[in-house]
Design a protein around this motif. Structure first.
Motif, PDB file in Angstrom:
ATOM      1  N   GLY A 129       0.825  -1.197   0.000  1.00 18.49           N
ATOM      2  CA  GLY A 129       0.000   0.000   0.000  1.00 18.49           C
ATOM      3  C   GLY A 129       0.857   1.244   0.000  1.00 18.49           C
ATOM      4  O   GLY A 129       2.093   1.182  -0.070  1.00 18.49           O
ATOM      5  N   PRO A 130       0.255   2.412   0.079  1.00 16.86           N
ATOM      6  CA  PRO A 130       1.017   3.673   0.077  1.00 16.86           C
ATOM      7  C   PRO A 130       2.015   3.776   1.224  1.00 16.86           C
ATOM      8  O   PRO A 130       3.009   4.494   1.109  1.00 16.86           O
ATOM      9  CB  PRO A 130      -0.087   4.739   0.195  1.00 16.86           C
ATOM     10  N   ASP A 131       1.747   3.073   2.332  1.00 14.90           N
ATOM     11  CA  ASP A 131       2.682   3.114   3.460  1.00 14.90           C
ATOM     12  C   ASP A 131       3.816   2.118   3.318  1.00 14.90           C
ATOM     13  O   ASP A 131       4.678   2.008   4.197  1.00 14.90           O
ATOM     14  CB  ASP A 131       1.937   2.836   4.767  1.00 14.90           C
ATOM     15  N   GLY A 132       3.833   1.387   2.192  1.00 15.81           N
ATOM     16  CA  GLY A 132       4.887   0.410   1.972  1.00 15.81           C
ATOM     17  C   GLY A 132       4.683  -0.898   2.674  1.00 15.81           C
ATOM     18  O   GLY A 132       5.552  -1.778   2.608  1.00 15.81           O
ATOM     19  N   ARG A 133       3.569  -1.101   3.335  1.00 12.55           N
ATOM     20  CA  ARG A 133       3.301  -2.343   4.047  1.00 12.55           C
ATOM     21  C   ARG A 133       2.657  -3.335   3.096  1.00 12.55           C
ATOM     22  O   ARG A 133       1.788  -2.990   2.305  1.00 12.55           O
ATOM     23  CB  ARG A 133       2.375  -2.091   5.231  1.00 12.55           C
ATOM     24  N   GLY A 134       3.091  -4.585   3.189  1.00 13.58           N
ATOM     25  CA  GLY A 134       2.594  -5.603   2.290  1.00 13.58           C
ATOM     26  C   GLY A 134       1.378  -6.324   2.831  1.00 13.58           C
ATOM     27  O   GLY A 134       0.913  -6.088   3.953  1.00 13.58           O
ATOM     28  N   SER A 135       0.886  -7.251   2.023  1.00 14.63           N
ATOM     29  CA  SER A 135      -0.287  -8.047   2.375  1.00 14.63           C
ATOM     30  C   SER A 135       0.140  -9.294   3.139  1.00 14.63           C
ATOM     31  O   SER A 135       0.937 -10.092   2.628  1.00 14.63           O
ATOM     32  CB  SER A 135      -1.048  -8.450   1.111  1.00 14.63           C
ATOM     33  N   PRO A 136      -0.361  -9.513   4.346  1.00 13.94           N
ATOM     34  CA  PRO A 136      -0.015 -10.727   5.102  1.00 13.94           C
ATOM     35  C   PRO A 136      -0.378 -12.000   4.348  1.00 13.94           C
ATOM     36  O   PRO A 136       0.347 -13.005   4.423  1.00 13.94           O
ATOM     37  CB  PRO A 136      -0.816 -10.583   6.393  1.00 13.94           C
ATOM     38  N   ASP A 137      -1.489 -11.968   3.613  1.00 11.25           N
ATOM     39  CA  ASP A 137      -1.880 -13.159   2.864  1.00 11.25           C
ATOM     40  C   ASP A 137      -0.862 -13.479   1.774  1.00 11.25           C
ATOM     41  O   ASP A 137      -0.519 -14.649   1.548  1.00 11.25           O
ATOM     42  CB  ASP A 137      -3.265 -12.949   2.252  1.00 11.25           C
ATOM     43  N   ALA A 138      -0.408 -12.441   1.084  1.00 12.62           N
ATOM     44  CA  ALA A 138       0.592 -12.668   0.031  1.00 12.62           C
ATOM     45  C   ALA A 138       1.889 -13.199   0.627  1.00 12.62           C
ATOM     46  O   ALA A 138       2.544 -14.082   0.057  1.00 12.62           O
ATOM     47  CB  ALA A 138       0.837 -11.375  -0.745  1.00 12.62           C
ATOM     48  N   TYR A 139       2.281 -12.658   1.791  1.00 11.06           N
ATOM     49  CA  TYR A 139       3.488 -13.135   2.453  1.00 11.06           C
ATOM     50  C   TYR A 139       3.348 -14.610   2.815  1.00 11.06           C
ATOM     51  O   TYR A 139       4.246 -15.427   2.583  1.00 11.06           O
ATOM     52  CB  TYR A 139       3.742 -12.338   3.734  1.00 11.06           C
ATOM     53  N   ALA A 140       2.211 -14.958   3.390  1.00 14.25           N
ATOM     54  CA  ALA A 140       1.993 -16.342   3.824  1.00 14.25           C
ATOM     55  C   ALA A 140       2.013 -17.285   2.637  1.00 14.25           C
ATOM     56  O   ALA A 140       2.568 -18.395   2.704  1.00 14.25           O
ATOM     57  CB  ALA A 140       0.674 -16.442   4.586  1.00 14.25           C
ATOM     58  N   GLN A 141       1.413 -16.863   1.559  1.00 20.28           N
ATOM     59  CA  GLN A 141       1.376 -17.707   0.362  1.00 20.28           C
ATOM     60  C   GLN A 141       2.777 -17.919  -0.198  1.00 20.28           C
ATOM     61  O   GLN A 141       3.148 -19.034  -0.587  1.00 20.28           O
ATOM     62  CB  GLN A 141       0.488 -17.036  -0.687  1.00 20.28           C
ATOM     63  N   ALA A 142       3.581 -16.845  -0.217  1.00 20.85           N
ATOM     64  CA  ALA A 142       4.952 -16.961  -0.731  1.00 20.85           C
ATOM     65  C   ALA A 142       5.787 -17.871   0.157  1.00 20.85           C
ATOM     66  O   ALA A 142       6.548 -18.725  -0.333  1.00 20.85           O
ATOM     67  CB  ALA A 142       5.584 -15.577  -0.838  1.00 20.85           C
ATOM     68  N   LEU A 143       5.675 -17.718   1.460  1.00 22.52           N
ATOM     69  CA  LEU A 143       6.451 -18.544   2.379  1.00 22.52           C
ATOM     70  C   LEU A 143       6.023 -20.005   2.309  1.00 22.52           C
ATOM     71  O   LEU A 143       6.851 -20.911   2.446  1.00 22.52           O
ATOM     72  CB  LEU A 143       6.296 -18.012   3.803  1.00 22.52           C
ATOM     73  N   SER A 705      -4.941 -20.549  -6.789  1.00 19.43           N
ATOM     74  CA  SER A 705      -4.638 -19.304  -7.499  1.00 19.43           C
ATOM     75  C   SER A 705      -3.386 -18.672  -6.909  1.00 19.43           C
ATOM     76  O   SER A 705      -3.441 -17.681  -6.187  1.00 19.43           O
ATOM     77  CB  SER A 705      -5.814 -18.322  -7.403  1.00 19.43           C
ATOM     78  N   PRO A 706      -2.226 -19.309  -7.175  1.00 20.75           N
ATOM     79  CA  PRO A 706      -1.010 -18.862  -6.507  1.00 20.75           C
ATOM     80  C   PRO A 706      -0.460 -17.558  -7.050  1.00 20.75           C
ATOM     81  O   PRO A 706       0.353 -16.928  -6.393  1.00 20.75           O
ATOM     82  CB  PRO A 706      -0.030 -20.001  -6.766  1.00 20.75           C
TER      83      PRO A 706
END
Length: 711
Positions: A129-143, A705-706
């Motif tokens: 987002g504009p604050d530079g913080r990522g999506s926890p769901d996207a992080y979890a999926q990548a990990l 839907s990875p």
């Protein structure tokens, strides 16, 4: 700082090391096969040189039409390796898009699965987002996708994407990676093989060839003596022939046989005594016979001094520790001097680097010290001892001469005694006139004969030692292995420092690791590759929300040990500037010292100052943190295949300066605000691209839907 340059003049492509380019410094002009070009690029990537890998993979794909999941994987790694998201420009995003799309065209196998993980990580990092913080769901999926890969593939992705992922990896993932890094960085018999990288290629031995001494005027007394002998024989035989022809023939036969056997033995005896004296002079005074000097080049500058230093070092390392040390140095002095003279004569004009005959110095030092310990240095006193003048041939020759003298005396005693006296006088005069010339001519022929046989034995032993040395270096590590070990060392050091500082990946915004040659280290390189060092000075900057933690240590590369660690902390506002510029460097006691502009200007008039490029980090307290870039002089560059400007860029890439300068420059300008500005820049630069298709049979690995498009 010692150095050696390895040049492989074999095939234009060597898959096991990056040291050979394409016979031309410009790859795009050489037109190599795409697959071969790709293999070289992979070697560059594994050797810690992603910039060169990006260029070559791009050429193999766009110009050679190469396409596979493996190519896509390594291209994506090369684009992201050692870089932060803000370092990527439009061209990089286009290359990354091309690589990920290529993987979608080959949806199976190990490489495709790894590309899918890289894609998930890219999605997670750029989905902010504009604050530079990522999506926890996207992080979890990548990990989750990352955890399904084999350990080696996980570690490779973590190491190359260390800067890109920043604090994305979680503590559990890092702990698994820590153990893997700790084990992997010391594999491959590193301790014993790394020192071999810095040993020079052993030059083949050159056989000593005795140099014949011109006879000069030695033939004149020999010719005069021969004339006198003929006159004496004519006088004697003429007198005998008037008395009895059979007696004349008998005396002639006895004189011929007796003169040949006794004279030859007498001359050999005299030569053996002179050769023993020559060997004595070689042992005690370092005097040696002249040898041929192969090669047509002018003697190399500093070659003699380098050989002197190697001989001194070789014998110093082998000296006894007891009271016989003084005798050791005194008794081997002559042979050390002869060894120095031989090596200079044989190699100084051939273009062979002095370091390439270090193995030969060790070989002869071993032989001399072994003989000294066995009290065998004076073995020539036994081997070249003159044979006693009691051999059957010598005594038989004397008996023949005595018989001829008795017969001649009895025959001519009452008939022509004056002719007998004249013959004796002439023979005595012939001996006096011709003995010096005979010894010169005979002695030179025998010297050439014996020296040739002795040098042949020496050469055969040298060839065996050379083959043994080549076999010893056969498992010398490739540049790729050296680069991989260094990358693992830096990863291990970063994680060790973070652990000591009680920092997790969430606490560190990013990190900067810089390396330069440590004082007193040896360096070596393959053509086309960077210098590798036996010891590095490592500077690690951990950039956190609160400020900068700087840790400096010396890395002993063979053992992988970090020693002499020093730490320092400062605020972002303490960084005044960071830039790469040319500086003056003076080596005091082997340690480089960067001079100020005023010092460099003044020193140029009195001292030898080396100009080097360096990353200069200036702090508010006037402290300067320099990181020197490796320099490439004319003796370390193959100008037919390498561009010096490209090598400088390569050196900056391998030392970490290329990527570090962008971060440090931003901090110097923006201070602590660079963190928020960096995140905002990443948000504003989000690109778009299509998703890589995942076949149904592989969806259980990544989910239904990875892959999500970049928004």
């Amino acid at each position: 700082m010692s150095e050696q340059v390895f040049v492989n003049d074999g095939n234009a492509y060597v898959d096991t090391q990056i040291g050979v380019l394409h016979g031309d410094a410009h790859i795009y002009q050489a037109g190599p096969e795409p697959q071969e070009q790709f293999r070289v690029a992979v070697n560059y990537l594994h050797g810690g040189l992603p910039g060169l890998a990006r260029q070559r993979i791009r050429a193999a794909v766009l110009e050679g039409g190469l396409s596979s999941a493996e190519v896509a994987y390594h291209w994506a790694l090369a684009v992201l390796s050692g870089r932060r998201p803000s370092d990527l420009d439009d061209e990089d995003f286009a290359a990354l898009e091309h690589a990920l799309s290529m993987a979608g065209d080959h949806p199976s196998g190990r490489w495709w699965r790894s590309v899918g993980v890289i894609q998930c990580f890219v999605d997670a990092v750029l989905d902010v987002g504009p604050d530079g913080r990522g999506s926890p769901d996207a992080y979890a999926q990548a990990l989750h996708a990352h955890a399904q890969l084999p350990a080696d593939d996980r570690l490779e992705i973590e190491n190359h994407l260390d800067q890109f992922l920043a604090h994305l990896l979680r503590d559990g993932v890092e702990q698994r990676g820590d153990e893997h890094v700790r084990v992997e960085r010391m594999t491959g018999e590193r301790r014993t093989r790394v020192p071999k990288f810095f040993e020079p290629d052993p030059a083949p031995p050159v056989r000593k060839v005795p140099l014949a001494t011109p006879p000069g005027t030695a033939w004149r007394p020999v010719a005069g003596a021969a004339a006198i002998v003929l006159l004496a024989l004519w006088t004697l035989l003429g007198a005998l022939s008037t008395a009895s022809v059979p007696v004349t023939l008998l005396v002639l036969a006895l004189l011929g046989a007796g003169g040949w056997y006794s004279g030859r033995q007498l001359v050999e005896y005299a030569y053996r005594k002179s050769r023993q004296s020559a060997k004595e002079a070689e042992l005690t005074r370092g005097e040696r016979a002249a040898i041929a000097q192969p090669g047509t080049m002018a003697p190399q500058d500093g070659f003699s001094d380098a050989v002197t230093a190697m001989i001194q070092a070789a014998f110093s390392s082998r000296q006894p520790a007891d009271q016989t040390r003084d005798a050791y140095w005194q008794e081997t002095w002559g042979l050390r001097a002869c060894l120095h003279g031989d090596l200079v004569d044989l190699y100084a004009r051939s273009g062979t680097p002095a370091t390439a005959i270090a193995w030969l110095v060790d070989h002869h030092a071993d032989d001399i010290v072994r003989r000294w310990r066995a009290h065998g240095l004076a073995g020539f006193r036994r081997d070249h001892r003159p044979a006693p003048l009691t051999s059957p041939r010598y005594l038989g020759g004397l008996a023949a001469l005595a018989g001829a003298a008795v017969i001649a005396t009895v025959t001519l005693l009452n008939f022509r005694f004056f002719a007998l006296l004249l013959t004796v006088g002439l023979l005595y005069a012939a001996i006096r006139v011709g003995r010096t010339g005979v010894m010169v001519l005979y002695g030179e022929r025998r010297r050439i004969e014996l020296d040739t046989a002795e040098y042949q034995v020496r050469w055969a032993a040298e060839k065996v030692a050379h083959q043994r040395r080549v076999a010893h270096l056969a498992d010398r590590p490739t540049d790729v292995e050296m680069g991989r070990w260094l990358a693992l060392d830096l990863a291990y050091f970063k994680r060790s420092v973070m652990s000591d500082c009680r920092l997790t990946s969430h606490d560190v915004v990013t990190n900067v690791a810089l390396t330069e040659a440590a004082p007193g280290s040896a360096r070596a390189r393959f053509v086309g590759g960077p210098f590798r060092h036996s010891a590095y000075t490592v500077l690690l900057f951990l950039l956190t929300e609160g400020g900068v933690r700087k840790v400096e240590a010396r890395l002993e590369f063979a053992s992988g040990k970090f020693v002499g660690e020093r730490r320092n902390n400062f605020r972002y506002e303490a960084i005044v500037s960071a830039d790469v510029k040319e500086v003056g460097v003076r080596f005091d006691d082997g340690r480089p010292r960067v001079l100020s502009d005023d010092e460099a200007y003044a020193a140029t008039r009195t001292d030898k100052v080396v100009r080097r490029e360096a990353l200069m980090l200036n702090l508010v307290d006037r402290q300067k943190i320099p990181v020197l870039v490796d320099h490439f002089d004319t003796g370390t560059v193959d100008l037919l295949r390498e561009d010096p400007d490209d090598l400088v860029r390569l050196a900056k890439d391998s030392s970490g300066i290329s990527s570090a300068v962008r971060v440090l420059e931003a901090i110097a300008v923006e201070g602590r605000d660079w963190i928020a500005l960096e995140r905002n820049r990443m948000y504003r630069r989000q690109p778009r691209r299509r998703a890589v298709p995942i076949p149904p049979q592989s969806r259980q690995l990544y989910g239904s839907s990875p892959v999500q498009p970049w928004r």
